[in-house]
Structure formats: C-alpha cells, structure tokens
Motif scaffolding. Structure first.
Motif, PDB file in Angstrom:
ATOM      1  N   GLN A 236      26.010  32.959  29.914  1.00 27.79           N
ATOM      2  CA  GLN A 236      26.484  32.930  31.309  1.00 27.79           C
ATOM      3  C   GLN A 236      27.972  33.222  31.457  1.00 27.79           C
ATOM      4  OE1 GLN A 236      24.235  32.802  33.561  1.00 27.79           O
ATOM      5  NE2 GLN A 236      22.512  31.953  32.426  1.00 27.79           N
ATOM      6  N   LEU A 237      28.551  33.972  30.538  1.00 27.00           N
ATOM      7  CA  LEU A 237      29.988  34.256  30.612  1.00 27.00           C
ATOM      8  C   LEU A 237      30.323  35.287  31.684  1.00 27.00           C
ATOM      9  CD1 LEU A 237      30.888  34.263  26.822  1.00 27.00           C
ATOM     10  CD2 LEU A 237      31.241  32.430  28.485  1.00 27.00           C
ATOM     11  N   ALA A 238      29.433  36.221  31.928  1.00 27.18           N
ATOM     12  CA  ALA A 238      29.712  37.260  32.925  1.00 27.18           C
ATOM     13  C   ALA A 238      29.950  36.645  34.300  1.00 27.18           C
ATOM     14  CB  ALA A 238      28.576  38.275  32.976  1.00 27.18           C
ATOM     15  N   ALA A 239      29.259  35.578  34.609  1.00 23.51           N
ATOM     16  CA  ALA A 239      29.417  34.913  35.901  1.00 23.51           C
ATOM     17  C   ALA A 239      30.799  34.269  36.026  1.00 23.51           C
ATOM     18  CB  ALA A 239      28.328  33.859  36.078  1.00 23.51           C
ATOM     19  N   LYS A 240      31.438  34.004  34.919  1.00 24.14           N
ATOM     20  CA  LYS A 240      32.763  33.364  34.905  1.00 24.14           C
ATOM     21  C   LYS A 240      33.896  34.370  34.687  1.00 24.14           C
ATOM     22  CE  LYS A 240      30.843  29.081  33.013  1.00 24.14           C
ATOM     23  NZ  LYS A 240      29.459  29.418  32.819  1.00 24.14           N
ATOM     24  N   ARG A 241      33.577  35.636  34.717  1.00 24.28           N
ATOM     25  CA  ARG A 241      34.539  36.689  34.393  1.00 24.28           C
ATOM     26  C   ARG A 241      35.869  36.537  35.143  1.00 24.28           C
ATOM     27  NH1 ARG A 241      33.761  43.161  34.531  1.00 24.28           N
ATOM     28  NH2 ARG A 241      35.962  43.657  34.664  1.00 24.28           N
ATOM     29  N   HIS A 242      35.812  36.482  36.463  1.00 22.60           N
ATOM     30  CA  HIS A 242      37.051  36.457  37.264  1.00 22.60           C
ATOM     31  C   HIS A 242      37.835  35.163  37.045  1.00 22.60           C
ATOM     32  CE1 HIS A 242      36.075  40.240  39.049  1.00 22.60           C
ATOM     33  NE2 HIS A 242      34.884  39.778  39.393  1.00 22.60           N
ATOM     34  N   THR A 243      37.129  34.051  36.937  1.00 21.63           N
ATOM     35  CA  THR A 243      37.786  32.774  36.676  1.00 21.63           C
ATOM     36  C   THR A 243      38.491  32.800  35.329  1.00 21.63           C
ATOM     37  OG1 THR A 243      36.094  31.638  37.968  1.00 21.63           O
ATOM     38  CG2 THR A 243      37.397  30.288  36.474  1.00 21.63           C
ATOM     39  N   LEU A 244      37.840  33.369  34.323  1.00 26.74           N
ATOM     40  CA  LEU A 244      38.443  33.451  32.991  1.00 26.74           C
ATOM     41  C   LEU A 244      39.655  34.368  32.985  1.00 26.74           C
ATOM     42  CD1 LEU A 244      35.167  33.514  30.898  1.00 26.74           C
ATOM     43  CD2 LEU A 244      36.880  31.682  30.937  1.00 26.74           C
ATOM     44  N   GLU A 245      39.575  35.508  33.683  1.00 33.43           N
ATOM     45  CA  GLU A 245      40.739  36.406  33.781  1.00 33.43           C
ATOM     46  C   GLU A 245      41.922  35.682  34.414  1.00 33.43           C
ATOM     47  OE1 GLU A 245      39.115  40.966  34.268  1.00 33.43           O
ATOM     48  OE2 GLU A 245      39.234  39.736  36.064  1.00 33.43           O
ATOM     49  N   LEU A 246      41.671  35.015  35.535  1.00 33.13           N
ATOM     50  CA  LEU A 246      42.752  34.331  36.244  1.00 33.13           C
ATOM     51  C   LEU A 246      43.341  33.193  35.431  1.00 33.13           C
ATOM     52  CD1 LEU A 246      41.246  34.214  39.847  1.00 33.13           C
ATOM     53  CD2 LEU A 246      43.149  35.633  39.048  1.00 33.13           C
ATOM     54  N   SER A 247      42.486  32.391  34.818  1.00 36.34           N
ATOM     55  CA  SER A 247      43.005  31.252  34.053  1.00 36.34           C
ATOM     56  C   SER A 247      43.757  31.720  32.806  1.00 36.34           C
ATOM     57  CB  SER A 247      41.882  30.279  33.689  1.00 36.34           C
ATOM     58  OG  SER A 247      40.965  30.847  32.790  1.00 36.34           O
ATOM     59  N   ALA A 248      43.299  32.775  32.156  1.00 34.34           N
ATOM     60  CA  ALA A 248      44.008  33.302  30.977  1.00 34.34           C
ATOM     61  C   ALA A 248      45.366  33.862  31.380  1.00 34.34           C
ATOM     62  CB  ALA A 248      43.174  34.381  30.286  1.00 34.34           C
ATOM     63  N   THR A 249      45.401  34.600  32.466  1.00 30.80           N
ATOM     64  CA  THR A 249      46.654  35.174  32.955  1.00 30.80           C
ATOM     65  C   THR A 249      47.655  34.071  33.285  1.00 30.80           C
ATOM     66  OG1 THR A 249      45.573  37.158  33.777  1.00 30.80           O
ATOM     67  CG2 THR A 249      47.670  36.568  34.805  1.00 30.80           C
ATOM     68  N   GLU A 250      47.183  33.035  33.970  1.00 35.87           N
ATOM     69  CA  GLU A 250      48.060  31.924  34.344  1.00 35.87           C
ATOM     70  C   GLU A 250      48.542  31.160  33.107  1.00 35.87           C
ATOM     71  OE1 GLU A 250      47.543  27.731  36.627  1.00 35.87           O
ATOM     72  OE2 GLU A 250      46.700  29.497  37.611  1.00 35.87           O
ATOM     73  N   ALA A 251      47.637  30.884  32.179  1.00 35.56           N
ATOM     74  CA  ALA A 251      47.985  30.083  31.005  1.00 35.56           C
ATOM     75  C   ALA A 251      48.906  30.821  30.037  1.00 35.56           C
ATOM     76  CB  ALA A 251      46.710  29.653  30.276  1.00 35.56           C
ATOM     77  N   LEU A 252      48.668  32.114  29.842  1.00 34.19           N
ATOM     78  CA  LEU A 252      49.418  32.854  28.827  1.00 34.19           C
ATOM     79  C   LEU A 252      50.644  33.570  29.383  1.00 34.19           C
ATOM     80  CD1 LEU A 252      46.455  34.184  26.682  1.00 34.19           C
ATOM     81  CD2 LEU A 252      47.783  32.093  26.415  1.00 34.19           C
ATOM     82  N   GLY A 253      50.736  33.700  30.707  1.00 36.42           N
ATOM     83  CA  GLY A 253      51.941  34.245  31.318  1.00 36.42           C
ATOM     84  C   GLY A 253      52.007  35.754  31.413  1.00 36.42           C
ATOM     85  N   PHE A 254      50.905  36.437  31.147  1.00 37.15           N
ATOM     86  CA  PHE A 254      50.833  37.883  31.327  1.00 37.15           C
ATOM     87  C   PHE A 254      49.377  38.223  31.653  1.00 37.15           C
ATOM     88  CE2 PHE A 254      50.496  36.946  26.821  1.00 37.15           C
ATOM     89  CZ  PHE A 254      49.336  37.606  26.439  1.00 37.15           C
TER      90      PHE A 254
END
Length: 184
Positions: A101-119
């Motif tokens: 079920q990772l595809a359903a979380k795609r946008h959330t994962l992109e946003l959280s990774a961007t916020e957490a890692l700073g790029f």
C-alpha cells in the motif's frame, strides 16, 4: 524441480524517492522511523544511498521492519563523482521503500521526506503493481527459462497465444522473446 511461482498480493510494490542534496543522518533516521510508524507492518524494507556534506564517500542505509543500519560505505569504488550530475554518479539521495500500500502514501511520503531532509525528494518510480522484482528473482528467471524451453520442446503451437502457457506465467513484455525462441 522448479516449484510454481507463488501468488503475490498486487498491493506489494516499491517507491523510489530521489533528491539532490546532502543528508543529515539524524534527520534521515527520524524520518525513516516516522515512516515506519505511519506504515506499520506494511513497510517491509528500506534501502538507499545518500551523500553527507563534506564526505566524498557514499553512505548507505538498509532496513528491515524496525531494524535500521545507516553507515558510510566501505567499498573503495563507492565515491561520489564530484561535479557530476546525479545520473552520472554525482551526489544524490535515493531511498527505496518496499512494502504494501505504498503507492497510496506517495504524496505524503514525498512531502514528509522533503520537510525532514530539507531538500525536495520526489517519487522516481511508483508502485510496481504486482510481484516485487526483489522477491524470488532467481526463481522468476528460472521459471521464465523453463517455460520458454518447455514451450520450445513440446511443440509450442499456441504457447504464446491467449490462454497458452507463456501468458499465464510470464510478463507480457517477455512474450515476443519467447515467440522468437519458439520460432527458432
């Protein structure tokens, strides 16, 4: 003897997040732990390669369920090509998440990774829709070879036709190669 290829849940797949930036290990660990909490038992494996500011050596991460190893690669051929584009060996961050079920979380994962890692990190490759190619790779290759050979040796009339042996066991993209083998 070759056993039948097991049925797989179509919800199993992978997401590959890719970005261009240096990673803070603490931030990466915290993000992976948050993803683990968010996905629960649906997150099976994490792997990746990333750059640390001021270090020409690649860093790798490997994780299975709640276990996570983040370290500097000790391979001598594992240095970033300074000044090169990410596709040509330049510095990057690439994280592969494998599970359900990772595809359903795609946008959330992109946003959280961007916020957490700073790029910005973006999904490069989304859910593979079907059997994870990392699961049983040798059995899959052996099965494909066996089916192609069997079809060739048993008078393969109709082997690549709809309902034949090849379409039931092999990916559609491989059928032209099997048909060529049979014709040979």
């Amino acid at each position: 003897a070759l056993s039948a290829i097991p049925e797989h849940d179509s919800a199993v797949g992978s997401l590959v997040l890719v970005g261009h930036g240096d990673v803070q290990i603490g931030a990466l660990r915290a993000w992976i732990e948050a993803v683990g909490t968010q996905c629960g038992d649906d997150l099976w494996r994490v792997k990746g390669v990333f750059a640390i500011e001021g270090d020409a050596q690649k860093h790798v991460l490997q994780g299975v369920h709640q276990l996570l190893d983040v370290r500097r690669s000790d391979r001598p051929d594992s240095q970033w090509e300074e000044g090169a584009a990410p596709r040509e060996g330049g510095r990057r961050c690439q994280i592969v998440l494998i599970g359900r079920q990772l595809a359903a979380k795609r946008h959330t994962l992109e946003l959280s990774a961007t916020e957490a890692l700073g790029f910005p990190l973006r999904v490069f490759s989304a859910d593979l829709q079907g059997p994870d190619p990392h699961a049983f790779p040798m059995k899959r290759a052996q099965a494909a070879l066996f089916i192609a050979c069997a079809a060739g040796f048993v008078g393969a009339d109709g082997a690549v036709e709809v309902g034949g042996i090849a379409p039931r066991w092999l990916p559609a993209a491989s059928l032209p190669v099997v048909a060529e083998f049979i014709a040979w």
